[in-house]
Design a protein around this motif. Structure first.
Motif, mmCIF file in Angstrom:
data_model
loop_
_atom_site.group_PDB
_atom_site.id
_atom_site.type_symbol
_atom_site.label_atom_id
_atom_site.label_comp_id
_atom_site.label_asym_id
_atom_site.label_seq_id
_atom_site.Cartn_x
_atom_site.Cartn_y
_atom_site.Cartn_z
ATOM 1 N N MET A 1 -5.558 8.352 1.140
ATOM 2 C CA MET A 1 -4.820 8.783 -0.035
ATOM 3 C C MET A 1 -4.724 7.702 -1.100
ATOM 4 S SD MET A 1 -1.869 11.139 1.638
ATOM 5 C CE MET A 1 -0.779 11.216 0.237
ATOM 6 N N ALA A 2 -5.258 6.547 -0.793
ATOM 7 C CA ALA A 2 -5.347 5.485 -1.793
ATOM 8 C C ALA A 2 -3.991 5.163 -2.395
ATOM 9 C CB ALA A 2 -6.344 5.860 -2.878
ATOM 10 N N GLN A 3 -3.083 4.726 -1.554
ATOM 11 C CA GLN A 3 -1.762 4.372 -2.064
ATOM 12 C C GLN A 3 -1.480 2.889 -1.953
ATOM 13 O OE1 GLN A 3 0.238 7.057 0.615
ATOM 14 N NE2 GLN A 3 1.006 8.201 -1.129
ATOM 15 N N ASP A 4 -2.153 2.239 -1.011
ATOM 16 C CA ASP A 4 -1.885 0.829 -0.748
ATOM 17 C C ASP A 4 -0.411 0.586 -0.490
ATOM 18 O OD1 ASP A 4 -4.479 0.216 -0.921
ATOM 19 O OD2 ASP A 4 -4.280 -1.308 -2.463
ATOM 20 N N ARG A 5 0.092 1.188 0.570
ATOM 21 C CA ARG A 5 1.506 0.964 0.896
ATOM 22 C C ARG A 5 1.740 -0.466 1.347
ATOM 23 N NH1 ARG A 5 4.764 4.909 0.288
ATOM 24 N NH2 ARG A 5 3.941 7.011 0.153
ATOM 25 N N ASN B 1 0.580 -4.298 0.965
ATOM 26 C CA ASN B 1 -0.166 -5.264 0.163
ATOM 27 C C ASN B 1 0.092 -6.647 0.721
ATOM 28 O OD1 ASN B 1 -1.585 -4.179 -2.243
ATOM 29 N ND2 ASN B 1 0.392 -3.188 -2.550
ATOM 30 N N ARG C 1 5.504 -0.751 1.068
ATOM 31 C CA ARG C 1 6.262 0.298 0.393
ATOM 32 C C ARG C 1 6.435 1.459 1.371
ATOM 33 N NH1 ARG C 1 7.107 -1.397 -4.539
ATOM 34 N NH2 ARG C 1 5.664 -2.975 -5.305
ATOM 35 N N SER D 1 -1.264 -0.451 -6.884
ATOM 36 C CA SER D 1 -0.720 0.901 -7.006
ATOM 37 C C SER D 1 0.279 0.992 -8.152
ATOM 38 C CB SER D 1 -0.023 1.291 -5.703
ATOM 39 O OG SER D 1 -0.943 1.293 -4.640
ATOM 40 N N LEU E 1 -5.184 10.423 -7.491
ATOM 41 C CA LEU E 1 -4.545 11.103 -6.365
ATOM 42 C C LEU E 1 -3.816 12.370 -6.794
ATOM 43 C CD1 LEU E 1 -3.750 10.955 -3.313
ATOM 44 C CD2 LEU E 1 -1.726 9.710 -4.041
#
Lengths: 403, 156
Positions: free
Chosen positions: A20-24, A26, A73, B30, B51
């Motif tokens: 989902m490409a969120q990069d929770r 880092n 996150r 993000s 997204l």
């Protein structure tokens, strides 16, 4: 078959959440190796009173640090932040934490955005330490002011912030009020009284100590909560002003078996001006006092005032950054114990150069010269007036990682 | 409305009521885009790339965009119900292809400090020929048009 399909579903869920490409999560990691040439007497990190990180007995090839800073996150408004450092300055723990906190930051629904932090973190004062892991972005070593804040202070408690976002009113900038209550910071002031001001890139860690024998800072001595209140004003991405008043509200007579409470108060104000992409001008000032006793060991109260200021200018051009800084500092013992007074007067010049090699690699070079007079040095068979200098050449590798 | 180098690109977008706008994040970090403007309240939870589905702007008015992680990011979507609209080019020029008639021209920019009353013009367009009008600003622009990205994605 059933088990197999469950595993397939699990891996699909995992895969889709990764996809989902969120990069929770880092993570920024950095390792700093440096060659050092220092002229001073033993550094306070090695049991002396020297104001620099390294000294003539402890220079040559050194580990500056290895750092891992992570942000997770967990939800859209809740994040967890942990910063770990490895140092090789006779630390009690080779690897330790400098920060660990949770932050809640709901979406703004009006012009005010509320946020809160809980855990252990740096108070919002330094205008130099704005890199991951509280690293200095202008040169290797922060000013005397921010060195001290990194050594003896960490907010272990809760901070609230109300930030007025100017954008919806046609103003590019914002104004934030911060307030915090905290504990575990009663020993703050001990190191400044013992050693005076210093210029090092050695913030204390949460569970370790600084110096030999290690001095530790994060103890609950009297259970009086401390507070600070501050203001940040950001104007057009050109100017940032920060002011803060700190008071740990410690009872200076309180003692435990491991630490004494020092009543430490200060006010600080600073401004950073970035009129163009290339230039930065930065000034910061702090003025305060600290006191300890009377307690069961001392009939008198030791009390000391202190103030320090610095001015920094930095020029960034392509892959180069050049920085010059002047620090001025002094402490004055107002009352206290026998022996030479904790009266220090000094100043320092710092010149730094940073070069981006590319692909995460950087070079940093720095020359510092500290001129100071500190009567307590006589107890170490040194002359009270001293000039110390230190040249450092660092190679750094930084990586970013996110999922 | 892209996000690049911790900025909205373009910084100002003008669209007709009912337009759907994509918010692709082309940064390595993000973003969390939001607006609490009366014309459109929305939130795009933490994301990179494309997204989220496009956001439809169904009410006329100014929508101020922010990112809840990067406070220095500010963008503007001007949602209009005017029959003819557009954005001036870098020289401050805008061509509108209308038919003949009497029109009320309204100018807006987040950076203009002149009072709004001085930013409207009544324009008469005859048949077969164009007309031009000019607005001369009397005050300096309010903010730098391009906010520059901060050095790092960390806040202290």
């Amino acid at each position: 078959m059933r088990r197999y399909s469950a595993a397939a579903v699990m891996s699909t869920i995992l895969w889709s959440s990764l996809g989902m490409a969120q990069d929770r999560l880092n993570v920024v990691g950095e390792i700093d190796l440096r060659w050092v040439d220092a002229t001073g007497p033993p550094s306070y990190l090695y049991g002396g009173l020297g104001a620099l990180r390294f000294d003539s007995e402890h220079d040559g090839l050194r580990l500056g640090y290895a750092m891992l800073a992570s942000q997770f996150r967990a939800t859209d408004i809740l994040s967890a932040h942990v910063v770990a450092y490895a140092y090789d300055d006779h630390d009690r723990n080779f690897v330790d934490l400098t920060e660990a906190y949770l932050e809640a930051r709901p979406y703004p629904t009006q012009s005010i955005r509320w946020s809160a932090r809980a855990g252990a973190f740096f108070m919002p004062v330094s205008l130099e330490n704005r890199g991951p892991g509280w690293t200095d972005v202008y040169t290797i070593t922060p000013s005397a002011l921010n060195t001290w804040l990194g050594e003896e202070f960490r907010t272990i408690g809760t901070q609230f912030e109300a930030r007025w976002l100017g954008a919806s009113h046609g103003y590019v900038g914002d104004v934030a009020l911060v307030a915090a209550i905290y504990g575990w910071n009663e020993p703050a002031g001990t190191l400044l009284a013992d050693r005076g001001f210093a210029l090092t890139d050695r913030p204390s860690t949460l569970f370790g100590g600084l110096g030999m024998p290690p001095m530790t800072f994060y103890h609950q001595v009297d259970h009086n909560p401390g507070y600070y209140g501050g203001l940040t004003w950001r104007h057009h991405d050109i100017l940032e002003i920060r002011a803060l008043h700190y008071d740990n509200r410690a009872n200076p007579s309180a003692l435990t078996s491991t630490a004494a409470a020092w009543r430490t108060r200060f006010s600080t104000v600073g401004a950073r001006l970035e009129p163009t992409d290339a230039w930065t001008f930065l000034v910061q000032y702090i003025d305060g006092e600290t006191a300890v006793g009377p307690n069961e060991y001392y009939d008198d109260q030791f009390k000391m005032t202190y103030r320090t200021a610095f001015a920094l200018t930095s020029f960034e051009w392509r892959r180069e950054r050049f920085t010059a800084r002047f620090d001025d500092f002094q402490t004055n013992q107002v009352s206290g114990f026998y022996g030479p007074p904790a009266d220090e007067v000094g100043h320092a010049w710092t010149f730094g150069w940073m070069h981006e090699l590319g692909a995460g690699w950087h070079l940093a070079a720095e020359w510092i010269r500290v001129t100071s007079r500190f009567p307590q040095r006589i107890e170490y068979d040194e002359s009270s007036g001293l000039i110390e200098s230190q040249v450092q050449l660092a190679i750094r590798y930084r990586f970013h990682w996110g999922v | 409305m892209d996000q690049r180098d911790l900025a909205f690109v373009p910084q100002v977008l003008v669209v007709a009521v009912g337009t759907s706008v994509d918010f692709p994040n082309n940064d390595a970090v993000s973003h969390q885009v939001y607006s609490f403007s009366a014309a459109k309240r929305f939130q795009l939870p933490l994301y990179k790339g494309a997204l989220h589905p496009p956001v439809t702007f169904d009410k006329a008015g100014l929508v101020v965009l922010g990112c809840n992680i990067h406070d220095q990011m500010v963008g503007y979507i001007y949602v209009t119900d005017a029959p003819f609209y557009g954005k001036t080019d870098s020289q401050g020029v805008l061509h509108l292809a209308s038919g003949p008639g009497d029109f009320l021209l309204t100018f807006w920019s987040p950076f203009i400090a002149d009072p709004p009353a001085t930013l409207t013009r009544t324009v008469q367009v005859g048949s077969g020929e164009g007309t031009s009008t000019q607005i001369q600003l009397t005050r300096d622009l309010r903010a730098k048009p391009e906010p520059r990205p901060r050095r790092a994605d960390w806040e202290y």
